[in-house]
Design an enzyme around this catalytic site. Structure first.
Site, PDB file in Angstrom:
ATOM      1  N   GLY A  31      -8.121  -0.764   8.378  1.00  0.00           N
ATOM      2  CA  GLY A  31      -7.567  -1.022   7.944  1.00  0.00           C
ATOM      3  C   GLY A  31      -6.908   0.854   7.429  1.00  0.00           C
ATOM      4  N   HIS A  32      -6.199   1.081   5.992  1.00  0.00           N
ATOM      5  CA  HIS A  32      -4.720   1.378   6.117  1.00  0.00           C
ATOM      6  C   HIS A  32      -4.862   3.017   6.910  1.00  0.00           C
ATOM      7  CE1 HIS A  32      -5.837   2.885   1.946  1.00  0.00           C
ATOM      8  NE2 HIS A  32      -6.563   3.779   2.693  1.00  0.00           N
ATOM      9  N   GLY A  33      -3.434   3.254   7.523  1.00  0.00           N
ATOM     10  CA  GLY A  33      -3.115   4.871   8.351  1.00  0.00           C
ATOM     11  C   GLY A  33      -4.454   4.369   9.313  1.00  0.00           C
TER      12      GLY A  33
ATOM     13  N   ARG B 235      -0.387  -1.418   6.157  1.00  0.00           N
ATOM     14  CA  ARG B 235       0.373  -0.049   5.987  1.00  0.00           C
ATOM     15  C   ARG B 235      -0.330   0.826   5.804  1.00  0.00           C
ATOM     16  NH1 ARG B 235       4.505  -2.510   4.277  1.00  0.00           N
ATOM     17  NH2 ARG B 235       6.082  -0.673   4.252  1.00  0.00           N
TER      18      ARG B 235
ATOM     19  N   GLN C 116       1.597   2.569  -0.736  1.00  0.00           N
ATOM     20  CA  GLN C 116       1.296   2.504   0.197  1.00  0.00           C
ATOM     21  C   GLN C 116       2.638   2.231   1.100  1.00  0.00           C
ATOM     22  OE1 GLN C 116      -2.255   1.719   1.391  1.00  0.00           O
ATOM     23  NE2 GLN C 116      -2.270   2.921  -0.268  1.00  0.00           N
TER      24      GLN C 116
END
Length: 352
Positions: free
Chosen positions: A235-237, A214, A194
């Protein structure tokens, strides 16, 4: 302070005794003769007529009542500001506790308060007037603007970027690894690195035990003025716009895109890679797995238009009654149908 002074500081029109002594602010049912309360919801109009409060913050068009009134356009906001005049949170003087660990390569701005057992990693750049309470951890490479306020046990992971006037409540985690795994040739889950940081804009609040992951690549972004409530998962992104409210226990799957001025009420859910347009409201416990255009109000799981959902819920509550009625109609129809005649007997042809 005197009621007249309070009215002046709030910019309100006072109708009543300006010399009343005010000592605090409380709810309309608890307020006493030296305290101010407010009415922002018409449902509480009757309580305003019987309240023991010294004065009531109300809309300019509010009917006359026995208690003095302070009239202005946004009574709820005025109540918040009045509360801030009487309740003063702790003040933390600039200082660095001897148990704090600050890497020599870190840059700490002027006026910082660094509490006990705080850890500030290498290459951290901390703006002016930061407050880091006990056990806060800033991983290497974190960049934070002016007036960061991080309550005890908040953590910001490596290379994350925070704007000015960011507040992190107790246990908030900014920049933990996103939930990314891929199956390898043995069928085992293999962790995906990540690599992308979290970027928080200016005036962002992250409440207690909320987690903003991240990104795998790129960045997870939270826009200026957005507020993230307790126990929220971003959540990521994911990308969240400006002045958006994400209420408690809401979950955003990876790569969600949320617009500006959105309200995601408690326990709502957004499926991965879905977009929610500007001004959308998701009511409590709604869940969406498709894109939502701007300015819609969505309810239910799966989510659809709030007005249709309200009608559907009304019908759903009546389903047992409707089923009984349908059963009675079917029985009545069956009883009224004529009995079909027996089929005519066919003569047997003698076999040769």
């Amino acid at each position: 302070m005197k009621l007249g002074e309070l009215a002046t500081r709030l910019g309100a029109e006072l109708r009543g005794d300006a010399d009343l002594e005010i000592t605090g602010v409380k709810g309309i049912e608890e307020a006493g003769p030296s305290e101010v309360t407010f009415v922002a919801n018409p449902r509480y109009t009757s309580l305003a007529r019987t309240t023991n409060a010294a004065a009531v913050l109300v809309d300019p068009a509010f009917p006359e009542i026995t208690a003095p009134t302070l009239r202005l356009k946004n009574p709820y906001l005025a109540f918040s500001r009045a509360l801030g005049l009487f309740y003063q949170p702790p003040v933390y003087a600039p200082s660095i506790h001897p148990t704090a660990v600050i890497d020599p390569a870190a840059e700490v701005g002027v006026g910082a308060h660094i509490g006990a057992y705080v850890v500030v990693g290498a290459r951290v750049r901390l703006g002016a007037h930061a407050t880091l309470l006990p056990h806060v951890v800033l991983y290497p490479g974190v960049q934070a603007g002016d007036h960061l306020f991080a309550h005890a046990h908040a953590v910001v992971r490596e290379n994350c970027i925070l704007g000015d006037h960011v507040t992190l409540e107790n246990g908030a985690i900014v920049g933990a690894d996103g939930f990314g795994f891929a199956t390898n040739e043995l069928g085992h889950w293999e962790k995906i690195p990540q690599s992308g940081p979290v970027r928080l804009g200016n005036r962002v609040d992250v409440q207690a035990n909320a987690c903003i992951d991240r990104a795998t690549v790129g960045a997870t972004v939270i826009g200026d003025g957005t507020k993230v409530d307790n126990l929220v998962q971003v959540g990521h992104g994911s990308k969240v716009g400006e002045n958006t409210l994400i209420c408690a226990q809401t979950g955003l799957a990876g790569s969600s895109v949320i617009g500006n001025n959105v309200i995601l009420a408690g326990q709502t859910g957004i499926a991965g890679h879905c977009s929610v347009g500007d001004g959308v409201i998701l009511t409590a416990q709604s869940a969406v797995s498709h894109d939502i255009p701007a300015d819609k109000m969505i309810s239910g799981s799966p989510g659809f238009d709030n007005r249709v959902w309200l009608r559907a819920v009304t019908i759903f509550q009546r389903l047992p009654e409707l089923l009984k009625r349908l059963d009675r109609v079917e029985k009545k129809l069956a009883a009224s149908e004529p009995i079909p005649p027996e089929p005519a007997a066919q003569e047997k042809v003698p076999s040769e």
